[in-house]
Design an enzyme around this catalytic site. Sequence first.
Site, PDB file in Angstrom:
ATOM      1  N   GLU A  53       0.882  -1.178   0.000  1.00 57.34           N
ATOM      2  CA  GLU A  53       0.000   0.000   0.000  1.00 57.34           C
ATOM      3  C   GLU A  53       0.906   1.210   0.000  1.00 57.34           C
ATOM      4  O   GLU A  53       1.437   1.605   1.045  1.00 57.34           O
ATOM      5  CB  GLU A  53      -0.892  -0.017   1.250  1.00 57.34           C
ATOM      6  CG  GLU A  53      -1.922  -1.125   1.279  1.00 57.34           C
ATOM      7  CD  GLU A  53      -3.104  -0.849   0.338  1.00 57.34           C
ATOM      8  OE1 GLU A  53      -3.205   0.268  -0.190  1.00 57.34           O
ATOM      9  OE2 GLU A  53      -3.922  -1.757   0.146  1.00 57.34           O
ATOM     10  N   CYS A  80      -2.127   9.604   2.416  1.00 59.11           N
ATOM     11  CA  CYS A  80      -1.703   8.995   1.146  1.00 59.11           C
ATOM     12  C   CYS A  80      -2.637   9.363   0.010  1.00 59.11           C
ATOM     13  O   CYS A  80      -2.211   9.450  -1.132  1.00 59.11           O
ATOM     14  CB  CYS A  80      -1.597   7.485   1.298  1.00 59.11           C
ATOM     15  SG  CYS A  80      -3.131   6.726   1.840  1.00 59.11           S
TER      16      CYS A  80
HETATM   17  P1  NAD Z   1       8.136   4.841   4.931  1.00 61.95           P
HETATM   18  O1  NAD Z   1       8.140   4.021   3.693  1.00 61.95           O
HETATM   19  O2  NAD Z   1       9.293   5.729   5.181  1.00 61.95           O
HETATM   20  O3  NAD Z   1       8.024   3.909   6.245  1.00 61.95           O
HETATM   21  C1  NAD Z   1       7.001   2.941   6.398  1.00 61.95           C
HETATM   22  C2  NAD Z   1       7.490   1.843   7.327  1.00 61.95           C
HETATM   23  O4  NAD Z   1       8.620   1.222   6.728  1.00 61.95           O
HETATM   24  C3  NAD Z   1       7.949   2.305   8.712  1.00 61.95           C
HETATM   25  O5  NAD Z   1       7.504   1.358   9.670  1.00 61.95           O
HETATM   26  C4  NAD Z   1       9.449   2.318   8.624  1.00 61.95           C
HETATM   27  O6  NAD Z   1      10.093   2.016   9.834  1.00 61.95           O
HETATM   28  C5  NAD Z   1       9.725   1.217   7.621  1.00 61.95           C
HETATM   29  N1  NAD Z   1      10.935   1.472   6.835  1.00 61.95           N
HETATM   30  C6  NAD Z   1      11.440   2.688   6.493  1.00 61.95           C
HETATM   31  N2  NAD Z   1      12.569   2.529   5.766  1.00 61.95           N
HETATM   32  C7  NAD Z   1      12.771   1.197   5.639  1.00 61.95           C
HETATM   33  C8  NAD Z   1      13.774   0.400   5.007  1.00 61.95           C
HETATM   34  N3  NAD Z   1      14.791   0.965   4.362  1.00 61.95           N
HETATM   35  N4  NAD Z   1      13.663  -0.950   5.081  1.00 61.95           N
HETATM   36  C9  NAD Z   1      12.632  -1.517   5.727  1.00 61.95           C
HETATM   37  N5  NAD Z   1      11.658  -0.821   6.371  1.00 61.95           N
HETATM   38  C10 NAD Z   1      11.734   0.520   6.327  1.00 61.95           C
HETATM   39  O7  NAD Z   1       6.776   5.659   4.905  1.00 61.95           O
HETATM   40  P2  NAD Z   1       6.242   6.710   5.942  1.00 61.95           P
HETATM   41  O8  NAD Z   1       7.079   7.936   5.865  1.00 61.95           O
HETATM   42  O9  NAD Z   1       6.036   6.070   7.272  1.00 61.95           O
HETATM   43  O10 NAD Z   1       4.787   7.015   5.324  1.00 61.95           O
HETATM   44  C11 NAD Z   1       4.604   7.890   4.244  1.00 61.95           C
HETATM   45  C12 NAD Z   1       4.435   7.134   2.939  1.00 61.95           C
HETATM   46  O11 NAD Z   1       3.468   6.113   3.084  1.00 61.95           O
HETATM   47  C13 NAD Z   1       3.902   8.031   1.829  1.00 61.95           C
HETATM   48  O12 NAD Z   1       4.511   7.684   0.614  1.00 61.95           O
HETATM   49  C14 NAD Z   1       2.422   7.697   1.791  1.00 61.95           C
HETATM   50  O13 NAD Z   1       1.792   7.995   0.575  1.00 61.95           O
HETATM   51  C15 NAD Z   1       2.454   6.234   2.093  1.00 61.95           C
HETATM   52  N6  NAD Z   1       1.178   5.779   2.655  1.00 61.95           N
HETATM   53  C16 NAD Z   1       0.414   4.936   1.929  1.00 61.95           C
HETATM   54  C17 NAD Z   1      -0.809   4.519   2.428  1.00 61.95           C
HETATM   55  C18 NAD Z   1      -1.722   3.593   1.667  1.00 61.95           C
HETATM   56  O14 NAD Z   1      -2.656   3.068   2.273  1.00 61.95           O
HETATM   57  N7  NAD Z   1      -1.494   3.361   0.385  1.00 61.95           N
HETATM   58  C19 NAD Z   1      -1.227   4.953   3.689  1.00 61.95           C
HETATM   59  C20 NAD Z   1      -0.398   5.803   4.392  1.00 61.95           C
HETATM   60  C21 NAD Z   1       0.807   6.205   3.888  1.00 61.95           C
END
Ligand code: NAD
Length: 470
Positions: A216, A250
């Site tokens: 997602e 998002c």
């Molecule tokens: P992110 O991708 O930075 O982090 C998400 C999760 O992944 C966190 O738990 C984080 O600890 C982990 N993570 C971060 N870097 C990682 C790595 N290198 N390896 C493994 N795990 C890692 O996202 P965010 O900043 O928490 O959220 C914002 C993003 O999420 C935006 O792009 C937004 O559009 C998207 N989002 C999508 C939805 C949806 O339902 N489609 C909902 C909310 C947010």
Amino acid sequence: MTQNTQNSYLKLFNRQKENQYKVAQTSYNQRIKKLNALQRAIEFTYREEINDALNKDLGKPKVESELSEVYQIIGDIKYVKKHLHKWMRKQKVETPLSMLGSSSYYIYEPKGVCLIISPWNFPFNLTFGPLISSIAAGNTVVIKPSEMTPHSSALMATIIKDLFDEDEVALVEGEVEVSTALLKLPFNHIFFTGSPNVGKIVMTAAANHLASVTLELGGKSPTIIDKTANIKKATKKIVWGKFLNAGQICVSPDYILIEEGVKEEFINSCKTWIKHFYSNEPKQSESYARIVTPKHFDRLLSYLENAKSLNANIVAGGEHDKASKFIAPTIVTDLDKEASLLNEEIFGPIMPIISYKKLEEAIDFVNSKERPLALYVYSKSKTNIKKVISNTRAGGTCINNNVIHYANHNLPFGGTNNSGIGKSHGFFGFKAFSNERAVVKQHFFGATEFLFPPYTSFKEKIAKLTIKWF
Ligand code: NAD
């Protein structure tokens, strides 16, 4: 990450792996009992603490927390409870005449040991949402919430500990290195919500074990408005959708494509609604959230600085305060196409506006970017609406509204390609955590046995007849 910690994750994984068939065989009633316990915890026991944690982490106004987190989770649970019995049943299908003597059905069996990695913008909703689907489908699950919202993550750890045994549902707090360590384990399914870049890391890790994934993700969700739209009504919804949670959603309308003749009216109307929702001083408004971390605050300001250096105009807002992580609802026009605001997912309260003369230009602009999670269109012209939808691709669309498609549990929620793989919510979430197992039951002598070797000329004739008639 010490070897001891890595080993502790492996141990946890192995305990869940051992327990998975017991959990998989839980009845409808047993699963409902677990969902009821989660509902009680969210609706009553921990409700105030949830609102409090969200306020500490994101400055979320209470009404917003209630509606976008508590209500969403409760609604999700109620929907699943209403339909789960039907989903857990054998799904009978027809059997072709060529397989005479047998009957066929498929079942939704749990995938097994699952991993949920969640983001920070709706920490409870985006962690408990997939958890509800996972419980309904009968899996064991390890959860890794975001490190950016520590109060929410700590509270979720308490709730999970309170309700579940670790060999069924466990929550592990921590930063990226924790995700990295968990991703080394051979989970059967990984449900990840976050950015497209991290989505690629998750999918690469999943490939090592051929784990299935639901991704997602996010990206730039466009809003197209033509001159037939009711601008006053459109801007009311857009200003709400864009500045809710300070734009950290998002499915937030990332940028606006507006037909040239109504651009000024659109901007003026947006300003009126901003004032109406958040007063002349949004910083003092109790209805306006804050940016999650100083890092994200700096990222957003760098987009504004970049736009200014490329001669863009800030026509509303622009005020900011690092100490309180406040950025006012901001509107930017006259953007260079190289500007970060038109190329990076904004995920904050900044709304770039681009005008177009012909609808085809707006469609071409959308299609020059990655496929979005959401695309919104405001118009009274059925032809234009159809043209936009049939010439673009997106995870979801609202016509003359935005964001709200997320809240209908009957709809699949998710992106396409760069904005996501797989769907969630309601039945689609249950399906994401299930394997559709095909079953054929032989009752008596089967017609297919006529075709077993040795292949005589008589069998050749039967094969020909089968191809022709069955
Ligand atoms: P992110 O991708 O930075 O982090 C998400 C999760 O992944 C966190 O738990 C984080 O600890 C982990 N993570 C971060 N870097 C990682 C790595 N290198 N390896 C493994 N795990 C890692 O996202 P965010 O900043 O928490 O959220 C914002 C993003 O999420 C935006 O792009 C937004 O559009 C998207 N989002 C999508 C939805 C949806 O339902 N489609 C909902 C909310 C947010």
